[in-house]
Write an enzyme that holds these catalytic residues in place. Structure first.
Site, PDB file in Angstrom:
ATOM      1  N   THR A   1       1.011  -1.132   0.052  1.00  0.00           N
ATOM      2  CA  THR A   1       0.095  -0.142   0.050  1.00  0.00           C
ATOM      3  C   THR A   1       1.049   1.298   0.313  1.00  0.00           C
ATOM      4  O   THR A   1       1.820   1.229   0.868  1.00  0.00           O
ATOM      5  CB  THR A   1      -1.009   0.001   1.142  1.00  0.00           C
ATOM      6  OG1 THR A   1      -1.780  -1.285   1.397  1.00  0.00           O
ATOM      7  CG2 THR A   1      -1.796   1.150   1.218  1.00  0.00           C
TER       8      THR A   1
ATOM      9  N   CYS B   1      25.393   7.413   3.317  1.00  0.00           N
ATOM     10  CA  CYS B   1      24.972   6.270   3.399  1.00  0.00           C
ATOM     11  C   CYS B   1      26.357   5.533   3.705  1.00  0.00           C
ATOM     12  O   CYS B   1      26.277   4.513   4.431  1.00  0.00           O
ATOM     13  CB  CYS B   1      24.337   5.454   2.222  1.00  0.00           C
ATOM     14  SG  CYS B   1      25.022   6.328   0.874  1.00  0.00           S
TER      15      CYS B   1
END
Ligand code: PLP
Length: 367
Positions: free
Chosen positions: A231, A315
């Site tokens: 979703t 990162c």
């Protein structure tokens, strides 16, 4: 602002207007698009607007993902993870890890990948890419603006030549750091990726734009009704369209402001103690400092002064590993250990730059 933020390449802040859009959509259109026609239309309208903003035709489609990391994975693995034939791929050594590691997965699956080394400024040579093309080359992936150097790759020039050589070779571009700073030209691009949180949108929304004719399979398994099951947040999608529109429509003005900010910073910095990495960077400046202190110490020192910069890509900062990008442009381990990344935006003010420069010049003299 009570902080001095110079890490826009890592992520950006969301303003009140954007938050209001998020809130309104979350409350009014909370239903699932698959079971509600109005919400479904809203999602489709978002996709149409993105295609229009990029001046693309009906050959292209928009796929929403949870991040550009996922979009990059999907573009490469979604197309090739089940390929029976052994394929050849070309990319660069300075791509984001979400591209490099996905190609490493293709190597584990039995395919072949050439990683092109850029020059000392982080620019990839067109000829070198063309020289690597083989009969079974299936995809060439080259980023637009690099997230550690700010350099711009001649993506379109390279892709135009590739298409002229063999129109069946797919071309892919990671546009994450380019949006809102330079023109996004899709002319010879089959697959392009974007991230909302780099352009003042919410976190958790990436976009893959692909040519419809490129068949793909799910890389996350679930309902078969969508290439990306799960979703989705329609509010994030509407926010993306809004921030993307601003970024695309204002890129020329933004480019000028960001470059002015960068130049003002460089004009005032004590340059005798620094090496500037990258060439004609946009959005960020990578500096190797002539200090005894390493970059981590400098970042922490500046943080105490409420100045936020980074040592390298956010990162890889946590992993404490040398940057693959700095290594690719030939920096030695001592230089890599003394390199910082300062990023600028349209929101950066002269006062903020003055404060940064004063502190950085102090660091260069004393640390
Ligand atoms: N590509 C580039 C060039 C990036 O700089 C980043 C983020 O740092 C990504 C991809 C991944 O974006 P996201 O944070 O949406 O996964």
């Amino acid at each position: 602002m009570d902080i001095y933020y110079f890490d826009y390449v890592a992520t950006t802040m969301v303003d009140e207007k954007t938050l209001q859009i998020y809130k309104d959509v979350s409350q009014k259109y909370f239903m699932n698009p698959q079971s509600n026609a109005k919400v479904n239309k809203l999602v489709n309208d978002c996709k149409i607007k993105i295609i229009d903003l990029l001046n693309l035709n009906n050959d292209y489609e928009v796929i929403f993902t949870s991040s550009a990391t996922e979009a990059n994975n999907l573009a490469i693995l979604g197309r090739f993870k089940n390929s029976k034939e052994k394929k050849h791929f070309i990319t660069t050594k300075i791509e984001h890890p979400s591209v490099i590691e996905t190609f490493n997965e293709l190597i584990r699956l039995g395919h072949e990948v050439d990683f092109i080394t850029p020059d000392e400024f982080g620019i990839v040579s067109k000829q070198e890419v063309l020289n690597k093309i083989k009969k079974n080359t299936a995809l060439v992936s080259i980023m637009s603006v690099n997230n550690e150097l700010g350099t711009i790759q001649p993506v379109n020039e390279i892709f135009q030549q590739i298409k002229a050589l063999n129109n069946n070779i797919l071309t892919m571009c990671d546009y994450v750091q380019a949006v809102g700073k330079i023109k996004i030209d899709f002319e010879n691009v089959d697959l392009g990726t974007f991230s909302s949180h780099k352009i003042y949108g919410t976190k958790g929304l990436g976009v893959l734009i692909k040519r419809k004719k490129i068949n793909m399979e799910q890389i996350i398994y679930g309902s078969k009704t969508s290439l990306v099951p799960g979703t989705k947040s329609v509010a994030d999608q509407v926010v993306f369209v809004n921030v993307f529109k601003k970024a695309i429509e204002n890129y020329e003005k933004n480019n000028e402001i960001i470059k002015k900010n960068q130049q003002y910073f460089l004009n005032n910095l004590n340059k005798s103690q620094v090496k500037i990495n990258g060439k004609n960077p946009i959005g960020l400046i990578s500096l190797t400092l002539n200090t005894t202190a390493n970059s981590q110490t400098i970042v922490e020192y500046l943080e105490e002064k409420k100045i936020y910069i980074s040592t390298k890509a956010s990162c890889s900062q946590k992993l404490n590993k040398p940057s693959h990008v700095l290594k690719a442009i030939g920096l030695n381990s001592e230089q890599m250990d003394k390199t910082i990344r300062i990023s600028f935006s349209i929101k950066t003010t002269k006062n903020e730059i003055d404060y940064l420069v004063n502190n950085l010049n102090f660091v260069l003299e004393k640390l």
